[in-house]
Enzyme design. Sequence first.
Site, mmCIF file in Angstrom:
data_model
loop_
_atom_site.group_PDB
_atom_site.id
_atom_site.type_symbol
_atom_site.label_atom_id
_atom_site.label_comp_id
_atom_site.label_asym_id
_atom_site.label_seq_id
_atom_site.Cartn_x
_atom_site.Cartn_y
_atom_site.Cartn_z
ATOM 1 N N CYS A 1 2.798 116.273 30.224
ATOM 2 C CA CYS A 1 1.932 117.242 29.555
ATOM 3 C C CYS A 1 2.301 118.670 29.962
ATOM 4 O O CYS A 1 3.102 118.901 30.861
ATOM 5 C CB CYS A 1 0.463 116.949 29.850
ATOM 6 S SG CYS A 1 -0.055 117.323 31.531
ATOM 7 N N ALA B 1 1.805 119.473 33.520
ATOM 8 C CA ALA B 1 2.869 118.913 34.366
ATOM 9 C C ALA B 1 4.081 119.835 34.387
ATOM 10 O O ALA B 1 4.721 120.031 35.423
ATOM 11 C CB ALA B 1 3.272 117.524 33.869
ATOM 12 N N ARG C 1 7.804 115.158 42.307
ATOM 13 C CA ARG C 1 9.261 115.179 42.173
ATOM 14 C C ARG C 1 9.835 115.350 43.580
ATOM 15 O O ARG C 1 9.130 115.744 44.483
ATOM 16 C CB ARG C 1 9.707 116.355 41.301
ATOM 17 C CG ARG C 1 9.207 116.278 39.894
ATOM 18 C CD ARG C 1 9.695 117.470 39.106
ATOM 19 N NE ARG C 1 10.915 117.160 38.377
ATOM 20 C CZ ARG C 1 11.741 118.096 37.911
ATOM 21 N NH1 ARG C 1 11.531 119.356 38.134
ATOM 22 N NH2 ARG C 1 12.813 117.756 37.227
ATOM 23 N N HIS D 1 6.481 125.130 30.914
ATOM 24 C CA HIS D 1 7.529 125.971 31.508
ATOM 25 C C HIS D 1 7.369 127.411 31.017
ATOM 26 O O HIS D 1 7.478 128.364 31.787
ATOM 27 C CB HIS D 1 8.924 125.488 31.102
ATOM 28 C CG HIS D 1 9.187 124.038 31.372
ATOM 29 N ND1 HIS D 1 10.020 123.283 30.597
ATOM 30 C CD2 HIS D 1 8.715 123.207 32.337
ATOM 31 C CE1 HIS D 1 10.061 122.047 31.066
ATOM 32 N NE2 HIS D 1 9.264 121.972 32.118
HETATM 33 S S1 SF4 Z 1 -2.856 114.999 33.168
HETATM 34 FE FE1 SF4 Z 1 -4.710 116.303 32.980
HETATM 35 S S2 SF4 Z 1 -3.898 118.211 32.124
HETATM 36 FE FE2 SF4 Z 1 -2.336 116.650 31.712
HETATM 37 S S3 SF4 Z 1 -2.851 115.836 29.662
HETATM 38 FE FE3 SF4 Z 1 -3.875 114.530 31.179
HETATM 39 S S4 SF4 Z 1 -5.959 115.401 31.321
HETATM 40 FE FE4 SF4 Z 1 -4.647 116.983 30.391
#
Ligand code: SF4
Length: 546
Positions: free
Chosen positions: A65, A68, A99, A199
């Site tokens: 996502c 991330a 990572r 990014h």
């Molecule tokens: S990990 Fe958290 S921020 Fe990423 S898509 Fe899932 S709910 Fe959203």
Amino acid sequence: MAKTKHRLVKWEPTAIKEELLSKYPPKVARKRAKQILINEAQENETPEIQANVRTIPGIITMRGCTYAGCKGVILGPTRDIVNITHGPIGCGFYSWLTRRNQTDATAEGAENYMPYCFSTDMQDQDIIFGGEKKLEKAIQEAYDTFHPKAIAIFATCPVGLIGDDIHAVAKKMKEKFGDCNVFAFSCEGYKGVSQSAGHHIANNQIFKHVVGENDADKPGEYKINLLGEYNIGGDGFEIDRILKKCGISNIATFSGNSTYDQFASAHVADLNCVMCHRSINYVADMLETKFGIPWIKVNFIGAEATAKSLRKIAQYFGDKKLIEKVEAVIAEEMPLVDAVRDDVRTRTEGKTAMLFVGGSRAHHYQELFAEIGMKTLSAGYEFAHRDDYEGREVIPDLKVDADSRNIEEIEVNADPERYSPRKPAEEIAKLEAAGYKFKHYDGMIPEMDKGTIVIDDLNQYEAEKLVELLHPDIFCAGIKEKFSIQKLGVPMKQLHSYDSGGPYAGFSGAINFYKEIDRLVNSRVWSYMKAPWQENPELSATYVWE
Ligand code: SF4
């Protein structure tokens, strides 16, 4: 080897594409067809692929996502910024270094918050009544405990949905502390189609809030920044070793083994060298517009690529002393690389690989495989855009869609006091006339063999199907794919985090990679994946008295 050849003859690329799509409902197949491309010769043109579009719901994507990409990829490797994930603990888990970014915090007084995981751990009542107070308390607690130079806040999906103003909280706390830079990232997971949006958001904020904060000159000659290098498995350490040996001063790496002060001083460098074009080309462009620092593409993955990149840096500075030093370093490092490569190549020549990773890695690692005689059958990126596949020249043709508009485009202008072109225009023109390329990136497609298959945003089903049809000698992707591929009897090498290996960059890294691939593709263990009764289901037996 004979087995692989047989399969390749059996499965023509067009038949493979048809086979991959045949499983899907017609609408899904039409969409996926645009992201699966057979690399064919076209008159003076690179074939067009669809990329950076939403994954079709229901498909198990390899992507991560936006949060991330922002917190994990870009800010994850920086050791002295306290990174607080504002959100429920589910997302917070991923704020704990997932990572294998390495850092060197051995210097006296060095701060290192990378082993920590900071989250506001939002609960039901925070979602209902708002989480700003909780965030404020968390920032205060982090400040009181660590007194860091900087605190960064990352928004996860629920924060965007309830509308917490994380930027206002950051501003308030920065003013309150006076000696700690507090800034925030609106990087909710849903903000973009993949981690690529994260990014971009990360780079914008680092550029706005940190770059240029420290005007003190830095010692050393031939000052560069290395952009898009994340020090996975120690890659950055190996690159720094080589740069140091050549006498090149690395002011800031974005962001492997980096510190707040490195980012703050990045504007004093004289050249930006871009490794992962996808994740960071925005910073290179902004540094050029605001401070006048030109940028070039480099690649330290592969021994030949490393030598080429060092020569490119030396050519830019144009100093005889540096040019000679670089040649001396290459001459010193290459004999060992050549010896290991020649030995390994006797066992790897003609073997095949598939690479589905990142936004540059699937391209860069093809160099290393080619050095040991291995052919890439199929490759693709998780989060790339069309320019990463086809080359930077397609950027003017890219359509700005609703998802891209979601990400703030910051306006950058030349700094009235600090903008200074690093080379006179005539010198730049002279270099260009001699074939030197600034602001240029060759895409992956033109460099792959004709008839290879390029697939954007590969998914779980397609990965398994490709392995079943083409049976490569090795498959490279991330942790989510690792075990399903290995269960098919094919070695799987993680190229996000390198499993437990690395470094693979530079000269020593190339040697490590050759040896590891040799071990993986020539191990007999993969032939034992099937139990004898699965290989040959007809059992015969005799009674003991017979
Ligand atoms: S990990 Fe958290 S921020 Fe990423 S898509 Fe899932 S709910 Fe959203």
